[in-house]
Design a protein around this motif. Structure first.
Motif, PDB file in Angstrom:
ATOM      1  N   LEU A  82     118.885 103.899  30.276  1.00  0.00           N
ATOM      2  CA  LEU A  82     119.274 105.223  30.768  1.00  0.00           C
ATOM      3  C   LEU A  82     118.403 106.305  30.145  1.00  0.00           C
ATOM      4  O   LEU A  82     117.997 107.250  30.823  1.00  0.00           O
ATOM      5  CB  LEU A  82     120.749 105.492  30.448  1.00  0.00           C
ATOM      6  CG  LEU A  82     121.760 104.633  31.193  1.00  0.00           C
ATOM      7  CD1 LEU A  82     123.162 104.915  30.701  1.00  0.00           C
ATOM      8  CD2 LEU A  82     121.672 104.886  32.683  1.00  0.00           C
ATOM      9  N   GLU A  83     118.115 106.154  28.859  1.00  0.00           N
ATOM     10  CA  GLU A  83     117.269 107.131  28.172  1.00  0.00           C
ATOM     11  C   GLU A  83     115.848 107.091  28.734  1.00  0.00           C
ATOM     12  O   GLU A  83     115.222 108.129  28.945  1.00  0.00           O
ATOM     13  CB  GLU A  83     117.270 106.831  26.670  1.00  0.00           C
ATOM     14  CG  GLU A  83     116.494 107.822  25.844  1.00  0.00           C
ATOM     15  CD  GLU A  83     117.082 109.220  25.827  1.00  0.00           C
ATOM     16  OE1 GLU A  83     116.401 110.122  25.352  1.00  0.00           O
ATOM     17  OE2 GLU A  83     118.214 109.429  26.309  1.00  0.00           O
ATOM     18  N   ALA A  84     115.335 105.886  29.001  1.00  0.00           N
ATOM     19  CA  ALA A  84     113.986 105.755  29.574  1.00  0.00           C
ATOM     20  C   ALA A  84     113.932 106.401  30.959  1.00  0.00           C
ATOM     21  O   ALA A  84     112.953 107.073  31.309  1.00  0.00           O
ATOM     22  CB  ALA A  84     113.601 104.288  29.652  1.00  0.00           C
ATOM     23  N   GLU A  85     114.995 106.232  31.734  1.00  0.00           N
ATOM     24  CA  GLU A  85     115.044 106.830  33.078  1.00  0.00           C
ATOM     25  C   GLU A  85     115.044 108.350  32.989  1.00  0.00           C
ATOM     26  O   GLU A  85     114.372 109.029  33.758  1.00  0.00           O
ATOM     27  CB  GLU A  85     116.302 106.340  33.799  1.00  0.00           C
ATOM     28  CG  GLU A  85     116.386 106.753  35.235  1.00  0.00           C
ATOM     29  CD  GLU A  85     117.616 106.182  35.918  1.00  0.00           C
ATOM     30  OE1 GLU A  85     118.217 106.914  36.715  1.00  0.00           O
ATOM     31  OE2 GLU A  85     117.971 105.022  35.645  1.00  0.00           O
ATOM     32  N   ARG A  86     115.786 108.898  32.005  1.00  0.00           N
ATOM     33  CA  ARG A  86     115.819 110.348  31.828  1.00  0.00           C
ATOM     34  C   ARG A  86     114.439 110.884  31.452  1.00  0.00           C
ATOM     35  O   ARG A  86     114.027 111.941  31.906  1.00  0.00           O
ATOM     36  CB  ARG A  86     116.832 110.724  30.753  1.00  0.00           C
ATOM     37  CG  ARG A  86     118.255 110.631  31.215  1.00  0.00           C
ATOM     38  CD  ARG A  86     119.207 111.225  30.185  1.00  0.00           C
ATOM     39  NE  ARG A  86     120.524 110.722  30.433  1.00  0.00           N
ATOM     40  CZ  ARG A  86     121.085 109.716  29.787  1.00  0.00           C
ATOM     41  NH1 ARG A  86     120.452 109.113  28.822  1.00  0.00           N
ATOM     42  NH2 ARG A  86     122.302 109.303  30.081  1.00  0.00           N
ATOM     43  N   GLU A  87     113.735 110.150  30.599  1.00  0.00           N
ATOM     44  CA  GLU A  87     112.392 110.579  30.195  1.00  0.00           C
ATOM     45  C   GLU A  87     111.440 110.572  31.391  1.00  0.00           C
ATOM     46  O   GLU A  87     110.637 111.480  31.558  1.00  0.00           O
ATOM     47  CB  GLU A  87     111.861 109.674  29.083  1.00  0.00           C
ATOM     48  CG  GLU A  87     112.515 109.932  27.744  1.00  0.00           C
ATOM     49  CD  GLU A  87     112.010 109.000  26.662  1.00  0.00           C
ATOM     50  OE1 GLU A  87     111.080 108.214  26.916  1.00  0.00           O
ATOM     51  OE2 GLU A  87     112.558 109.050  25.558  1.00  0.00           O
ATOM     52  N   GLU A  88     111.553 109.547  32.250  1.00  0.00           N
ATOM     53  CA  GLU A  88     110.710 109.498  33.447  1.00  0.00           C
ATOM     54  C   GLU A  88     111.015 110.672  34.363  1.00  0.00           C
ATOM     55  O   GLU A  88     110.110 111.284  34.929  1.00  0.00           O
ATOM     56  CB  GLU A  88     110.935 108.185  34.201  1.00  0.00           C
ATOM     57  CG  GLU A  88     110.306 106.988  33.537  1.00  0.00           C
ATOM     58  CD  GLU A  88     110.626 105.692  34.281  1.00  0.00           C
ATOM     59  OE1 GLU A  88     111.098 105.766  35.428  1.00  0.00           O
ATOM     60  OE2 GLU A  88     110.394 104.622  33.699  1.00  0.00           O
ATOM     61  N   ASP A  89     112.317 111.004  34.507  1.00  0.00           N
ATOM     62  CA  ASP A  89     112.696 112.147  35.345  1.00  0.00           C
ATOM     63  C   ASP A  89     112.125 113.435  34.775  1.00  0.00           C
ATOM     64  O   ASP A  89     111.655 114.305  35.516  1.00  0.00           O
ATOM     65  CB  ASP A  89     114.220 112.255  35.459  1.00  0.00           C
ATOM     66  CG  ASP A  89     114.810 111.142  36.301  1.00  0.00           C
ATOM     67  OD1 ASP A  89     114.039 110.465  37.014  1.00  0.00           O
ATOM     68  OD2 ASP A  89     116.040 110.934  36.230  1.00  0.00           O
TER      69      ASP A  89
END
Length: 199
Positions: free
Chosen positions: A110-117
């Motif tokens: 979830l944290e990796a997805e937020r960083e990509e966003d």
């Protein structure tokens, strides 16, 4: 053959546990010293200085908090701990409410997805209204051409035979013979003749 001792094996296979800590609000130098002392129970390897985001009306990861900056720190421990344990330790040490603390494992999806966003938000936005139309497919899956082709393909298909032969048309209640009298009020019931109670 030289056998390694258990201690040497343990030192070589040493694993560290990395967390990302997010706090809604400011983390002072005094708070950081208190956290370092508290995290030492898990063998504190490092705790980075907090990086602060600008004040945001609705900070990401904190839906119940408004108009706050976010302090982000990296924590590395020598012994395993869960994000819930680390968050509880922070809450107990510096009296921050639990809803103002977020702790993520290293590689948390979830944290990796937020960083990509966040990275995609930083990219330059291209206005779609003035952009040229994308080139269409050579063989689109819609429109008159496709419909005509579909109908031609249907005509080419052989007629299917129903097993058991064709059956006659089934009847519905509309096909049954209808009466000419209304069911209400068309017939009169015969009145019973009263019998005398005297004998």
């Amino acid at each position: 053959m030289n056998m390694r001792s258990y201690r040497e094996f343990l030192i070589e296979s040493k694993k560290q546990y990395t967390f990302r800590l997010k706090v809604a609000g400011e983390v002072s130098d005094e708070h950081q010293e208190m956290l370092e002392a508290s995290f030492d129970r898990w063998g504190l390897a490092s705790l980075s200085k907090p990086k602060r985001t600008p004040i945001q009306q609705h900070p990401q990861d904190f839906p119940n908090i408004t108009n706050s900056e976010i302090s982000v720190m990296e924590l590395v421990l020598d012994y395993p701990a869960t994000p819930a344990e680390v968050a509880q330790c922070m809450h107990n040490t510096i009296n921050i409410p639990m809803d103002s603390i977020r702790v993520y494992n290293e590689g948390d999806p979830l944290e990796a997805e937020r960083e990509e966003d966040a990275e995609s938000e930083d990219e330059e936005y291209e206005v779609q209204l003035t952009a040229p139309y994308p080139k269409g497919d050579k063989d689109p899956q819609y429109g008159d051409k496709l419909n005509k082709k579909f109908l031609k393909d249907l005509e080419k298909m052989p007629k299917m035979k129903i097993s058991g032969g064709n059956t006659g048309k089934s009847q519905t209640t509309n096909d049954l013979p209808q009466g000419k009298l209304s069911p209400v009020g068309s017939t009169k019931n015969a009145k019973p003749t009263p019998k005398s109670a005297a004998r």
